[in-house]
Design an enzyme around this catalytic site. Structure first.
Site, mmCIF file in Angstrom:
data_model
loop_
_atom_site.group_PDB
_atom_site.id
_atom_site.type_symbol
_atom_site.label_atom_id
_atom_site.label_comp_id
_atom_site.label_asym_id
_atom_site.label_seq_id
_atom_site.Cartn_x
_atom_site.Cartn_y
_atom_site.Cartn_z
ATOM 1 N N GLY A 59 21.755 -117.057 57.151
ATOM 2 C CA GLY A 59 20.335 -117.077 56.793
ATOM 3 C C GLY A 59 19.517 -118.040 57.622
ATOM 4 C CB CYS A 60 20.174 -120.854 59.750
ATOM 5 S SG CYS A 60 20.577 -121.773 58.275
#
Lengths: 404, 138
Positions: B51-52
């Site tokens: 999710g980064c």
């Protein structure tokens, strides 16, 4: 004479500030800003014309239907298609590709082949992977050269009697490469394969003529053409669209429904189940008219000038590497600065009012090919200026200084 | 050992001193540069946080009831944020970490780090640190 200031006045958002600075919007590859005329048309539709299309006998329904169908005709002319019913409205390019990929499953046999390329957006990869998974067809990939061009020779060696479809982008959203699609189409047709072109990055930048290209299917999105989000087009030659089974079932797409046997409507309605984005489709016409009135010669001249200037200036910054240096290139500059992560550049530029995109741009295979986590990407549009490029370059220098 | 709340207060005071965003971001960049390196053997796929936009590796181990974190990122700004989280949470008890109320990010004016896509990354980091704490709590 082309006056960029006059053009900018037609895009209200360009007057706003971001983080206390005048907005410099260089993320046009993701989505362009909207024309006042598009915004007005959407608003006016809901105020004066709102009703469902193709259904009612009443005045408003007739009005909405007429306007909706006017856009279809305007698009036919804009892309040089033969028939108006070859224009299918979808939610966008991704939706258009999925429509075809989903229908194509039933036309393929085990061992058939679909050819795509290494520079495709995920939306022109994943639907075909899904299509292959269901049909037993095999996906073949045209490799990429270091400069971001496709290996045409390799494409030729991939073509065979097994090839049923070739799906390629017209312009790479990550690298800006303009693919010689006419050449690809001719070669594919020689062995009897169909060709679908993802034109999401092309339709607002280069002149299109479906009949000249002799392309079987072509897809694009309104929101990358100064028009509304949630509207796209699938152009398809009549015969192929008749061959592909319906995508979604529902209202509007049927001829007769009974529990014994339902028959489907003719083109284009066969592929337009349910209530479409009526306001968006009607407003899309305003965007097409804007592009047509400017003309692609003017557009190309301005955007090429910006691309050359930005490329020249950005290369003066030490440690900059540009990904995508093809001979024929659209207004997209993907770059990295040695030792700096693109995300850091993007965050700092944003603080300085400059909107760019960072990351893999939904093209992970390209990033893998160049062995990088992502790039910072500048993507230009008709309303951008030389001064904005200067601001962007200064901001990149400042960011670089902070990060080094 | 200071409590998480006390450290949060300290961080807020640090950030109060800055006059503009440039100073604030330069401080974050410095924090990122100064973050002690993670042992290379922990920079593996399993330790990556999803999710980064940038890659973040997070490793946690338990040491007499406290959780010790080490981390790295390929983006320096992300690393700066990670450094703040480590300063806050590393060495604390598993229970305190699991129940920590981390509202400092909003207060130090890094709200944009919480916006949509970037938020996913930051929230994933915090979530992962809490999950490690719960998992390693004996």
């Amino acid at each position: 004479m082309f006056e960029v200031d006059k053009i900018r006045e037609r895009f209200p958002i360009l007057k706003r500030e971001v983080n206390g600075r005048d907005l410099v919007y260089f993320d046009n590859g993701a989505s362009t800003q909207k024309l006042q005329s598009v915004i007005d048309t959407v608003s006016n539709y809901y105020k004066e014309e709102n009703s469902n299309v193709h259904r009612g006998v009443h005045f408003l329904s007739g009005l909405a239907t007429d306007k909706f169908e006017e856009t279809r005709e305007v698009i036919r002319e804009f892309i040089g298609a033969e028939h108006t019913h070859e224009i299918i409205f979808t939610k966008g390019t991704t939706d258009s590709i999925n429509l075809v990929a989903s229908g194509f499953r039933s036309l393929l046999n085990k061992g058939d082949e679909i050819i795509i390329s290494e520079l495709e957006h995920h939306s022109n990869i994943v639907p075909w992977q899904m299509c292959c998974e269901y049909s037993g067809a095999v996906l073949k990939i045209i490799p990429l050269k270091d400069n971001g061009e496709l290996e045409v020779n390799k494409f030729e060696s991939l073509l065979s009697k097994k090839t049923k479809l070739v799906a390629l982008s017209h312009i790479s959203n990550s690298l800006g490469t303009i693919n010689p699609i006419k050449e690809f189409i001719e070669k594919a047709h020689k062995i009897g394969a169909r060709v679908l072109i993802d034109g999401a990055q092309a339709a607002s930048h280069i002149s299109l003529n479906m009949q000249e290209l002799d392309v079987d299917m072509y897809c694009f999105s309104a929101h990358k053409m100064y028009g509304p989000t949630g509207v796209g087009v699938l152009y398809g030659k009549e015969d192929i669209l008749n061959e592909i089974p319906p995508y979604q079932g529902g209202g509007e797409m049927i001829k007769d429904v009974s529990f014994k046997k339902t028959t489907y409507a003719c083109l284009p309605h066969k592929f337009e189940a349910g209530t479409p984005n009526i306001a968006g489709v009607i407003a899309f016409k305003s965007a097409i008219e804007f592009i047509s009135d400017l003309g692609f010669n003017t557009i190309a001249e301005h955007e090429n000038y910006l691309l050359e200037y930005a490329t020249q200036e950005i290369l003066k910054i030490e440690g900059v590497k540009i990904y995508g240096t093809s001979e024929k290139k659209s207004g997209i500059i993907s770059f990295n600065i040695e030792g700096i992560h693109p995300y850091d550049i993007g965050v700092l530029l944003d603080k300085m009012g400059v909107a760019i995109r960072t990351g893999h741009h939904c093209t992970q295979p390209i990033m893998e090919r160049f062995n990088i986590p992502g790039t910072a990407r500048i993507s230009l549009a008709i309303y951008n200026t030389k001064e904005e490029i200067d601001v962007c370059i200064e901001s990149i220098k400042k960011a670089k200084q902070m990060l080094s | 050992m200071q409590t998480i709340e006390e450290i949060q207060e300290e961080i807020l005071e640090d950030f109060d001193m800055f006059e503009d965003w440039i100073q604030k971001y330069e401080y974050l960049i410095d924090l990122g540069k100064d973050l002690p390196a993670i042992d290379e053997k922990y920079k593996i796929e399993e330790n990556l946080i999803k999710g980064c936009q940038s890659r973040v590796w997070l490793h946690a181990e338990e040491n007499s009831g406290n959780i010790i974190f080490s981390a790295d990122s390929d983006a320096i700004m992300t690393k700066g944020i990670v450094a703040l989280l480590i300063r806050l949470l590393s060495g604390q008890s598993a229970n305190d970490i699991a129940h920590a109320d981390l509202d400092f990010i909003n207060k130090i004016g890094l709200k944009e780090q919480l916006s949509a896509t970037r938020a996913n990354g930051l929230l994933s980091m915090i979530k992962q640190m809490k999950l490690y704490a719960i998992a390693l709590d004996k």
